[in-house]
Design an enzyme around this catalytic site. Structure first.
Site, PDB file in Angstrom:
ATOM      1  N   TYR A  54      18.883  11.394  -5.360  1.00  0.00           N
ATOM      2  CA  TYR A  54      19.053  12.843  -5.476  1.00  0.00           C
ATOM      3  C   TYR A  54      20.441  13.174  -6.019  1.00  0.00           C
ATOM      4  O   TYR A  54      21.459  12.927  -5.367  1.00  0.00           O
ATOM      5  CB  TYR A  54      18.827  13.549  -4.134  1.00  0.00           C
ATOM      6  N   PRO A 209       5.933  21.368   0.307  1.00  0.00           N
ATOM      7  CA  PRO A 209       4.869  22.212   0.889  1.00  0.00           C
ATOM      8  C   PRO A 209       4.594  23.460   0.069  1.00  0.00           C
ATOM      9  O   PRO A 209       3.501  24.024   0.154  1.00  0.00           O
ATOM     10  CB  PRO A 209       5.433  22.582   2.274  1.00  0.00           C
TER      11      PRO A 209
HETATM   12  P1  NDP Z   1       9.037  23.023  -1.756  1.00  0.00           P
HETATM   13  O1  NDP Z   1       7.785  22.724  -2.458  1.00  0.00           O
HETATM   14  O2  NDP Z   1       8.943  23.806  -0.494  1.00  0.00           O
HETATM   15  O3  NDP Z   1      10.017  23.759  -2.792  1.00  0.00           O
HETATM   16  C1  NDP Z   1      11.259  24.232  -2.368  1.00  0.00           C
HETATM   17  C2  NDP Z   1      11.778  25.210  -3.403  1.00  0.00           C
HETATM   18  O4  NDP Z   1      10.939  26.366  -3.462  1.00  0.00           O
HETATM   19  C3  NDP Z   1      13.154  25.737  -3.055  1.00  0.00           C
HETATM   20  O5  NDP Z   1      14.185  24.876  -3.466  1.00  0.00           O
HETATM   21  C4  NDP Z   1      13.169  27.095  -3.748  1.00  0.00           C
HETATM   22  O6  NDP Z   1      13.345  26.885  -5.159  1.00  0.00           O
HETATM   23  C5  NDP Z   1      11.729  27.559  -3.522  1.00  0.00           C
HETATM   24  N1  NDP Z   1      11.565  28.251  -2.237  1.00  0.00           N
HETATM   25  C6  NDP Z   1      11.672  27.740  -0.986  1.00  0.00           C
HETATM   26  N2  NDP Z   1      11.413  28.653  -0.057  1.00  0.00           N
HETATM   27  C7  NDP Z   1      11.123  29.793  -0.711  1.00  0.00           C
HETATM   28  C8  NDP Z   1      10.759  31.087  -0.283  1.00  0.00           C
HETATM   29  N3  NDP Z   1      10.644  31.370   1.009  1.00  0.00           N
HETATM   30  N4  NDP Z   1      10.517  32.025  -1.233  1.00  0.00           N
HETATM   31  C9  NDP Z   1      10.634  31.738  -2.538  1.00  0.00           C
HETATM   32  N5  NDP Z   1      10.976  30.509  -3.012  1.00  0.00           N
HETATM   33  C10 NDP Z   1      11.214  29.551  -2.104  1.00  0.00           C
HETATM   34  O7  NDP Z   1       9.794  21.678  -1.342  1.00  0.00           O
HETATM   35  P2  NDP Z   1      10.616  20.626  -2.243  1.00  0.00           P
HETATM   36  O8  NDP Z   1       9.901  20.321  -3.494  1.00  0.00           O
HETATM   37  O9  NDP Z   1      12.022  21.077  -2.307  1.00  0.00           O
HETATM   38  O10 NDP Z   1      10.520  19.350  -1.302  1.00  0.00           O
HETATM   39  C11 NDP Z   1      11.074  19.420   0.018  1.00  0.00           C
HETATM   40  C12 NDP Z   1      11.779  18.123   0.329  1.00  0.00           C
HETATM   41  O11 NDP Z   1      10.854  17.043   0.299  1.00  0.00           O
HETATM   42  C13 NDP Z   1      12.877  17.701  -0.653  1.00  0.00           C
HETATM   43  O12 NDP Z   1      14.095  18.356  -0.441  1.00  0.00           O
HETATM   44  C14 NDP Z   1      12.969  16.228  -0.379  1.00  0.00           C
HETATM   45  O13 NDP Z   1      13.741  16.006   0.784  1.00  0.00           O
HETATM   46  C15 NDP Z   1      11.513  15.854  -0.119  1.00  0.00           C
HETATM   47  N6  NDP Z   1      10.870  15.321  -1.344  1.00  0.00           N
HETATM   48  C16 NDP Z   1      10.476  14.006  -1.348  1.00  0.00           C
HETATM   49  C17 NDP Z   1       9.913  13.435  -2.462  1.00  0.00           C
HETATM   50  C18 NDP Z   1       9.507  12.009  -2.443  1.00  0.00           C
HETATM   51  O14 NDP Z   1       9.190  11.443  -3.501  1.00  0.00           O
HETATM   52  N7  NDP Z   1       9.498  11.341  -1.314  1.00  0.00           N
HETATM   53  C19 NDP Z   1       9.723  14.201  -3.711  1.00  0.00           C
HETATM   54  C20 NDP Z   1      10.131  15.577  -3.595  1.00  0.00           C
HETATM   55  C21 NDP Z   1      10.657  16.103  -2.452  1.00  0.00           C
HETATM   56  P3  NDP Z   1      14.097  27.934  -6.108  1.00  0.00           P
HETATM   57  O15 NDP Z   1      15.465  27.409  -6.310  1.00  0.00           O
HETATM   58  O16 NDP Z   1      13.266  27.898  -7.332  1.00  0.00           O
HETATM   59  O17 NDP Z   1      14.102  29.264  -5.410  1.00  0.00           O
END
Ligand code: NDP
Length: 331
Positions: A54, A209
């Site tokens: 990351y 999620p």
């Molecule tokens: P989400 O699918 O929940 O996306 C999060 C993003 O959505 C935020 O960064 C933000 O982006 C937007 N968001 C979040 N909450 C809101 C809200 N209430 N209203 C509007 N927009 C919102 O999760 P991630 O994809 O970030 O994944 C979560 C975690 O999972 C990661 O941080 C990581 O630790 C893990 N992960 C693991 C992977 C693996 O291969 N093992 C791969 C990917 C993730 P914006 O800046 O656009 O607002």
């Protein structure tokens, strides 16, 4: 907060957790990351997730700084990192004994920690025998560098193979998987891994999620400014927000909006609560680029109780684009 066992392990993880992918080191500097982690902690989150890849190690450095500056008690926290992509050299990637050891040592240094609670093999490595990986992960656990080891995006067959090797060689089997799981990506968690929850006691720490934010509904009128979709270096994610597949997801999200409104929750809360309803999910790793998002997402937990069979069937009908839901793990 609710705390769930990590599969058959004694470890308890908060049902909602917080991760650092994309955000730490690009959208969030140390101060902003600290504010988000504090908001998560205030809501009862004990589990924080990162990875060596990351922002090329910067996310781990930031998380380590925040934990140290906050003065949180180490035993109150569950910290994970993931090893696979550590650099450009031929031995800086993959799951060889060399990279697993060197990658873990470097990650611990960046995190300023003596150990992580969970250590993941971030992807399967087809160029390393699984025997070598299982033995190296076992040694890292036995040396106290991690309490549990697991996999991320491995197939059920690969996980079963690793567990069988561990049993045969008196080594430690994987305890958890970190798969993508959301309303649009379900098969692995709901079908492929199904036999493993009982037979291996597999826990799951599920990611994305909100499908990278799409399920929050923010993409209904195009790509919002400062969103993940606009970030330099993440152009490869563009397919999540643009194009025919994305359009279908955005349309389904819009169709879910009346259900969320009726229940008095936001779309993001509905999507996160939906993940929480799956009993095989140990923890939902949320992500956020703003404190307000953390606060909103953390409120999804009490809303999960509002998702009874009728509501779930309505959601199912929207997702499957048909009037009646069928073939559902929830039946
Ligand atoms: P989400 O699918 O929940 O996306 C999060 C993003 O959505 C935020 O960064 C933000 O982006 C937007 N968001 C979040 N909450 C809101 C809200 N209430 N209203 C509007 N927009 C919102 O999760 P991630 O994809 O970030 O994944 C979560 C975690 O999972 C990661 O941080 C990581 O630790 C893990 N992960 C693991 C992977 C693996 O291969 N093992 C791969 C990917 C993730 P914006 O800046 O656009 O607002």
């Amino acid at each position: 907060m609710e705390y769930r066992r990590l599969g058959s392990a004694g470890l308890k993880v908060s049902a909602l957790s917080f991760g650092s992918w994309v955000t730490f080191g690009s959208q969030l500097d140390v101060g902003k990351a600290a504010a988000c982690m504090r908001a998560a902690r205030d809501a009862g989150v004990n589990f924080f997730d990162t990875a060596e890849v990351y922002n090329a190690g910067t996310a781990e450095e930031i998380m380590g700084r925040v934990i140290k500056d906050a003065g949180w008690k180490r035993s109150d926290l569950v910290i994970s990192t993931k090893i696979y992509w550590g650099g450009r050299g031929p031995n800086d990637t993959g799951l060889s004994r060399k990279h697993l050891f060197e990658g873990t040592h470097a990650a611990l240094k960046r995190l300023q920690l003596d150990y992580v609670d969970l250590l993941f093999c971030h992807r399967p490595d087809l160029h390393t025998p699984i025997e070598e990986t299982v033995a190296a992960m076992t040694d890292l656990v036995r040396q106290g560098k991690a309490f549990y080891w697991g996999t991320s995006e491995w197939s059920a067959a690969q996980i079963v193979t690793a567990a069988a090797i561990a049993r045969r060689e008196h080594l430690i089997p994987p305890q958890m998987e970190q798969p993508e799981y959301n309303m649009f990506r379900r098969d692995r968690v709901e079908k492929e891994y199904l036999p493993l929850y009982g037979s291996l006691g597999l826990g799951t720490t599920i990611w994305s999620p909100l499908a990278s934010g799409v399920l929050s509904g923010k993409y209904q009128d195009g790509i919002p400014k400062n969103s993940r979709a606009t970030l330099k270096g993440y152009e490869w994610l563009r397919g999540n927000f643009d194009g025919p597949e994305a359009k279908e997801k955005i349309a389904k999200t819009a169709a879910l909006a009346p259900i969320a409104t009726e229940l008095g929750m936001t779309l993001a809360q509905l999507a996160i609560a939906w993940c929480l309803k799956n009993p095989h999910v140990s923890t939902v790793i949320t992500g956020a680029s703003e404190v307000e998002q953390v606060k909103e997402n953390m409120q999804a937990l009490p809303f999960a109780a509002k998702l009874g069979p009728e509501v779930l069937a309505r959601i199912e009908a929207v997702l499957k684009n048909k009037p009646e839901a069928e073939d559902d793990w929830r039946d």
